[in-house]
Enzyme design. Sequence first.
Site, mmCIF file in Angstrom:
data_model
loop_
_atom_site.group_PDB
_atom_site.id
_atom_site.type_symbol
_atom_site.label_atom_id
_atom_site.label_comp_id
_atom_site.label_asym_id
_atom_site.label_seq_id
_atom_site.Cartn_x
_atom_site.Cartn_y
_atom_site.Cartn_z
ATOM 1 N N GLU A 12 40.907 48.414 42.806
ATOM 2 C CA GLU A 12 40.245 48.671 44.087
ATOM 3 C C GLU A 12 40.436 50.114 44.565
ATOM 4 O O GLU A 12 40.565 50.371 45.766
ATOM 5 C CB GLU A 12 40.756 47.699 45.165
ATOM 6 C CG GLU A 12 40.615 46.233 44.811
ATOM 7 C CD GLU A 12 39.164 45.820 44.555
ATOM 8 O OE1 GLU A 12 38.269 46.344 45.246
ATOM 9 O OE2 GLU A 12 38.939 44.976 43.661
ATOM 10 N N LYS A 15 36.978 52.892 40.951
ATOM 11 C CA LYS A 15 36.592 53.269 39.576
ATOM 12 C C LYS A 15 35.115 53.068 39.313
ATOM 13 O O LYS A 15 34.458 53.923 38.717
ATOM 14 C CB LYS A 15 37.382 52.439 38.556
ATOM 15 C CG LYS A 15 38.785 52.875 38.291
ATOM 16 C CD LYS A 15 39.346 52.210 37.049
ATOM 17 C CE LYS A 15 39.195 50.707 37.034
ATOM 18 N NZ LYS A 15 39.907 50.032 38.128
ATOM 19 N N THR A 16 34.577 51.921 39.713
ATOM 20 C CA THR A 16 33.191 51.609 39.382
ATOM 21 C C THR A 16 32.224 52.534 40.100
ATOM 22 O O THR A 16 31.266 53.042 39.502
ATOM 23 C CB THR A 16 32.877 50.141 39.705
ATOM 24 O OG1 THR A 16 33.728 49.298 38.911
ATOM 25 C CG2 THR A 16 31.422 49.808 39.401
ATOM 26 N N LYS A 37 31.848 48.874 29.650
ATOM 27 C CA LYS A 37 32.939 48.174 30.336
ATOM 28 C C LYS A 37 33.756 47.472 29.267
ATOM 29 O O LYS A 37 33.285 46.538 28.614
ATOM 30 C CB LYS A 37 32.379 47.177 31.352
ATOM 31 C CG LYS A 37 33.453 46.424 32.130
ATOM 32 C CD LYS A 37 34.237 47.340 33.059
ATOM 33 C CE LYS A 37 35.274 46.557 33.863
ATOM 34 N NZ LYS A 37 36.042 47.419 34.779
ATOM 35 N N THR A 41 36.746 41.183 34.118
ATOM 36 C CA THR A 41 37.466 39.972 34.519
ATOM 37 C C THR A 41 37.031 39.548 35.916
ATOM 38 O O THR A 41 36.526 40.340 36.707
ATOM 39 C CB THR A 41 38.988 40.194 34.513
ATOM 40 O OG1 THR A 41 39.333 41.158 35.518
ATOM 41 C CG2 THR A 41 39.465 40.676 33.149
ATOM 42 N N SER A 171 37.728 56.984 47.249
ATOM 43 C CA SER A 171 37.200 56.594 48.551
ATOM 44 C C SER A 171 37.861 57.451 49.630
ATOM 45 O O SER A 171 39.023 57.222 49.991
ATOM 46 C CB SER A 171 37.470 55.106 48.815
ATOM 47 O OG SER A 171 36.964 54.705 50.073
ATOM 48 N N PRO A 200 32.823 59.505 49.390
ATOM 49 C CA PRO A 200 33.007 58.986 50.743
ATOM 50 C C PRO A 200 33.170 57.475 50.736
ATOM 51 O O PRO A 200 32.568 56.767 49.922
ATOM 52 C CB PRO A 200 31.707 59.389 51.446
ATOM 53 C CG PRO A 200 30.700 59.499 50.347
ATOM 54 C CD PRO A 200 31.456 60.005 49.159
#
Length: 238
Positions: A12, A15-16, A37, A41, A171, A200
Amino acid sequence: MRVLMITGTGTEVGKTVTTAAVAAAALATGRSVAVLKAAQTGVGPDERGDADEVARLAGAVTTSELARFPEPLAPGTAARRAGMAPVHPHEVAEAAAKLATEHDLVLVEGAGGLLVRFDAAGGTLADAARLLDAPVLLVASAGLGTLNITELTARELGSRGLRLAGVVIGSWPGAPDLACRCNVADLPEAAGAPLLGALPAGASALAPADFRTAAPTWLAPRLEGTWDAEAFRVREAP
């Protein structure tokens, strides 16, 4: 740079969405991009995974997923609990190398952090990076606690002879606190590598067209963007 491994300081951390931004910036220059990927999971057979999210945000990328496991656990643990074959580092490397023969850039997104285990033998994304001799982009959080795990990850990469391309803040909050603002200067020192961008908070909520337009402004020229690390540091300095 034909293959770039993307890992995080944990789960969290963005990364994506960072993978999507790097893909969008590369696509904007006319490069062809594939996103691999290694192991997905916590997603069912008919649900959208991380590679699908990258494609939604970035646009015309080739996506590939080696395996998916239903429980939101480390890939090796999730594979074992599901009674499924795990993903091995050599399979990740082979798939990325094949995609690299057909695309200008291949982005390999890991699961969690660098040393999250893929299989019972302890194989990790770091092992796949070593097989490919590929640089690693580290996605870090902005706030308190990020310096320690960033430096630990950088040291592990160095001990394995792997190249840390740089760090991206996954982020950046709209109202950064003191720790966040200090970390802009401290993260490159902790990593021993440049800060290559800051996305952002809430970037993934943008309409795809807006995301693609904005993505290059979040990333440094090394990642095909226009983001200026020094200007950002000066602006956010406490």
